[in-house]
Write an enzyme that holds these catalytic residues in place. Structure first.
Site, PDB file in Angstrom:
ATOM      1  N   GLY A   9       0.813  -1.218   0.000  1.00 21.08           N
ATOM      2  CA  GLY A   9       0.000   0.000   0.000  1.00 21.08           C
ATOM      3  C   GLY A   9       0.842   1.261   0.000  1.00 21.08           C
ATOM      4  O   GLY A   9       0.533   2.238   0.693  1.00 21.08           O
ATOM      5  N   ASP A  48      -1.195  -6.698  -5.170  1.00 19.36           N
ATOM      6  CA  ASP A  48      -2.585  -6.528  -4.758  1.00 19.36           C
ATOM      7  C   ASP A  48      -2.859  -7.598  -3.713  1.00 19.36           C
ATOM      8  O   ASP A  48      -2.839  -8.800  -4.025  1.00 19.36           O
ATOM      9  CB  ASP A  48      -3.518  -6.695  -5.966  1.00 19.36           C
ATOM     10  CG  ASP A  48      -4.987  -6.461  -5.618  1.00 19.36           C
ATOM     11  OD1 ASP A  48      -5.340  -6.532  -4.426  1.00 19.36           O
ATOM     12  OD2 ASP A  48      -5.774  -6.210  -6.548  1.00 19.36           O
ATOM     13  N   SER A 126      -2.053  -1.674  12.309  1.00 14.61           N
ATOM     14  CA  SER A 126      -3.391  -1.919  12.833  1.00 14.61           C
ATOM     15  C   SER A 126      -4.142  -0.596  12.902  1.00 14.61           C
ATOM     16  O   SER A 126      -4.112   0.205  11.972  1.00 14.61           O
ATOM     17  CB  SER A 126      -3.298  -2.592  14.210  1.00 14.61           C
ATOM     18  OG  SER A 126      -4.556  -2.841  14.762  1.00 14.61           O
ATOM     19  N   TYR A 140     -14.829  -3.153  10.128  1.00 13.25           N
ATOM     20  CA  TYR A 140     -13.443  -2.687  10.166  1.00 13.25           C
ATOM     21  C   TYR A 140     -12.820  -3.044  11.516  1.00 13.25           C
ATOM     22  O   TYR A 140     -11.693  -3.551  11.580  1.00 13.25           O
ATOM     23  CB  TYR A 140     -13.399  -1.183   9.945  1.00 13.25           C
ATOM     24  CG  TYR A 140     -12.016  -0.583  10.048  1.00 13.25           C
ATOM     25  CD1 TYR A 140     -11.002  -0.973   9.174  1.00 13.25           C
ATOM     26  CD2 TYR A 140     -11.720   0.373  11.009  1.00 13.25           C
ATOM     27  CE1 TYR A 140      -9.727  -0.426   9.262  1.00 13.25           C
ATOM     28  CE2 TYR A 140     -10.459   0.924  11.110  1.00 13.25           C
ATOM     29  CZ  TYR A 140      -9.462   0.521  10.229  1.00 13.25           C
ATOM     30  OH  TYR A 140      -8.207   1.070  10.331  1.00 13.25           O
ATOM     31  N   SER A 143     -12.004  -6.693  11.703  1.00 14.95           N
ATOM     32  CA  SER A 143     -10.812  -7.053  10.931  1.00 14.95           C
ATOM     33  C   SER A 143      -9.537  -6.659  11.666  1.00 14.95           C
ATOM     34  O   SER A 143      -8.539  -7.389  11.647  1.00 14.95           O
ATOM     35  CB  SER A 143     -10.850  -6.398   9.544  1.00 14.95           C
ATOM     36  OG  SER A 143     -10.640  -4.993   9.607  1.00 14.95           O
ATOM     37  N   LYS A 144      -9.568  -5.518  12.358  1.00 14.59           N
ATOM     38  CA  LYS A 144      -8.379  -5.071  13.077  1.00 14.59           C
ATOM     39  C   LYS A 144      -8.186  -5.834  14.391  1.00 14.59           C
ATOM     40  O   LYS A 144      -7.054  -6.083  14.807  1.00 14.59           O
ATOM     41  CB  LYS A 144      -8.454  -3.563  13.337  1.00 14.59           C
ATOM     42  CG  LYS A 144      -8.303  -2.727  12.067  1.00 14.59           C
ATOM     43  CD  LYS A 144      -6.982  -3.001  11.348  1.00 14.59           C
ATOM     44  CE  LYS A 144      -6.782  -2.124  10.134  1.00 14.59           C
ATOM     45  NZ  LYS A 144      -5.497  -2.399   9.433  1.00 14.59           N
TER      46      LYS A 144
END
Length: 576
Positions: A9, A48, A126, A140, A143-144
């Site tokens: 990223g 990706d 994170s 979200y 997921s974290k």
């Protein structure tokens, strides 16, 4: 030999800033992106995280270029916001593909190389949302939380191999494409379900207030977060977590340094959106003609715009509330010594605030019996929620002689089977007016409080906070500590009073026993002299010094300062 880092990223935000920082400090940088673009000083290649084949290819390309990778920064991610029920399954899976499974696949791809080198560092970016949950970002956050659990467990597995795992936890930043993608994803979700409309509106107001209070000057930059990532990568210790921005420190500390009960009360106070009362719910305030009761009623009607038709005000003297009755408030007679009168007064009330009575029985327990009767009657008439004005730290062992009344009432609420709110309030500024005029007149303050401190607040600020919480229709049980944002010793209060009045004050330190004798000698009845000395003993024990911002959060305004209170009341302080 130059070290090499692979960063996912890296096209924008944290990733780009991190790539530029590592390159500037002499590292080889493999800057990976979904859509490669030039990034000077780095080796750019495509990756990706949703496509495992590109992960393997990027690692191979980096090794071919530099022959070694020393660290990996898993930064790629985005946040999905919105009501969970409205989120399509494919969006749920995509959130985890990017934020969790993508990270796992990158880690899996580099581990053989790290094992071969007998070392390496994995830095997973994170979020504060990996530490605490917030409304409307449940996926979200999930997921974290998963990323945090994965990283901690992995750190144990890999520690013996010389491979370090680190977690960097940022909060708000001034600019990053993470926010852009998150907003785009949220806008693509289906429309609202009507049942959620009020909650979503209220939650958005909470988040808007958070952003406004943070401001650009308090928000960190991607460059700041990059510095923390660099620090974590180069830290050879066993430290796992690095909080990257100061704006989330209070929330992180609440999560990690307080009990579950304290944490949940803190979070619900700050981030539980305040929803309006249901149209058929009625609020009842006892002690409504008293000083606190009147101010609570004022803020229910004026600050929170609760309809008068939905408020019941009880008092021993209904005539004193004629002006409220004229506005449509149901004013009823209630006597805490008469259960029948309470049953009649409480009829039809859904939510009841029991303001502690002014019965000061130091030996017979009369006030506690009054409160217990009120709790029992509230349950009998079908109330759904009880609230009570208690005190800070009333648990057994408190030096304050009336603490047991408050603690016993708290236990009665908890045993009632109803949901409840306990307001643990600190001392009012106004309480100082009982003694300060005489102290100023004599120039001497007899005290046994020692270096103890009190986080005073204005009665009206306390009432505004209580009214706001009551008007938000709480459904859960919680204990809220309502106290000032700064604690003062008696010596500091004396100095402030001198600045306002020009009159010097000498503190005369005494034992509790000597203070009691001094008060009795000055004409104070013995029971009240003992009570007054127990106040100082409680302060000396540190039970009055906790500070927080709950008053400001609930009332949505800046509380009055002690300095302003003293200045406003200068004439009264001088005996005028």
């Amino acid at each position: 030999m130059k070290k090499t880092v692979l960063i996912t990223g890296a096209s924008s935000g944290f990733g780009k800033a991190t790539a530029e920082l590592f390159a500037a400090r002499g590292w080889n940088v493999i800057a990976t992106m979904r859509t490669p673009r030039e990034l000077p000083g780095t080796f750019v290649t495509r990756l990706d995280v949703e496509k495992p084949e590109t992960i393997r290819a990027a690692v191979d390309a980096g090794l071919a270029k530099f022959r070694r990778i020393d660290a990996v920064v898993n930064n790629a991610g985005y946040g999905l916001s919105g009501v969970f029920e409205l989120t399509p399954d494919e969006k749920v899976r995509e959130q985890f593909e990017v934020n969790v499974f993508g990270v796992m696949n990158v880690v899996r791809a580099v581990l053989p190389h790290f094992r071969e080198n007998k070392g390496g560092c994995i830095v997973n970016v994170s979020s504060g949302a990996g530490v605490f949950g917030l409304p409307l970002i449940s996926l979200y956050t999930a997921s974290k939380f998963a990323l945090e659990g994965f990283s901690e467990s992995l750190s144990y597995e890999l520690g013996a191999l010389g491979i370090r795992v680190k977690l960097v936890e940022p909060g708000g930043v001034t600019s990053t494409r993470f926010v852009e993608r998150s907003a785009k994803e949220a806008s693509a979700l289906p429309g609202d379900v009507r049942d959620y409309a009020a909650f979503v509106s209220a939650a958005n107001q909470v988040f808007a207030a958070m952003r406004a209070s943070r401001g650009v000057d308090k928000a960190a930059t991607p460059e700041h977060v990059a510095e923390v990532i660099f620090e974590a990568t180069n830290d050879a210790s066993d430290r796992l977590r690095y909080v990257a921005t100061n704006d989330i420190l209070p929330l992180v500390e609440a999560r990690r340094q307080t009990s579950e009960t304290e944490y949940m009360a803190f979070m619900r106070t700050h981030f539980g959106p305040r929803l309006p009362l249901a149209m058929n719910q009625t609020l009842l305030i006892t002690g409504a003609s008293g000083q606190l009761g009147r101010r609570v009623l004022h803020h229910l009607l004026e600050s929170n715009e609760v309809s008068p038709a939905r408020i019941i005000a009880t008092t021993r003297e209904p005539a004193r509330l004629a002006e409220l009755a004229a506005r449509g408030v149901s004013v009823r007679h209630a006597d805490f010594n008469d259960a029948a009168s309470l049953e009649k007064a409480f009829a039809g009330a859904d939510r009841i605030l029991i303001i502690s009575t002014d019965e000061l029985d130091l030996v017979g327990g009369k006030r506690l019996r009054q409160h217990e009767t009120a709790v029992a009657v509230a349950r009998k008439v079908g109330a759904t929620h009880l609230a009570y004005t208690s005190m800070l730290s009333p648990e057994p062992g408190s030096p304050f002689l009336l603490a047991s009344d408050h603690y016993g009432t708290e236990q009665a609420l908890k045993a009632s089977g109803l949901s409840y709110t306990i307001f643990r309030t600190n001392s009012y500024f106004e309480n100082l007016m009982w003694s300060l005029p005489a102290i100023i007149a004599t120039g001497r303050w007899h005290t046994s409080a020692g270096e103890g401190r009190v986080a005073y607040s204005a009665r009206d600020d306390m009432a505004a906070a209580i009214a706001s919480h009551l008007a938000s229709a709480p459904n859960d049980s919680t204990t809220l500590m309502l106290t000032g944002s700064r604690a003062y010793s008696h010596a500091e209060v004396a100095r402030l009073v001198t600045e306002v009045t020009g009159k010097p004050i000498e503190l005369v330190p005494l034992s509790d026993e000597a203070l009691t004798d001094t008060l009795i000698a000055s004409g104070v009845p013995e029971p009240f002299a003992r009570l007054r000395a127990s106040v100082d003993a409680n302060v000396r024990a540190g039970n009055s010094d906790p500070v927080n911002d709950t008053l400001e959060t609930l009332s949505r305004r800046k509380p009055m300062s002690l300095e302003h209170f003293l200045d406003t009341n200068r004439a009264a302080l001088m005996g005028g």
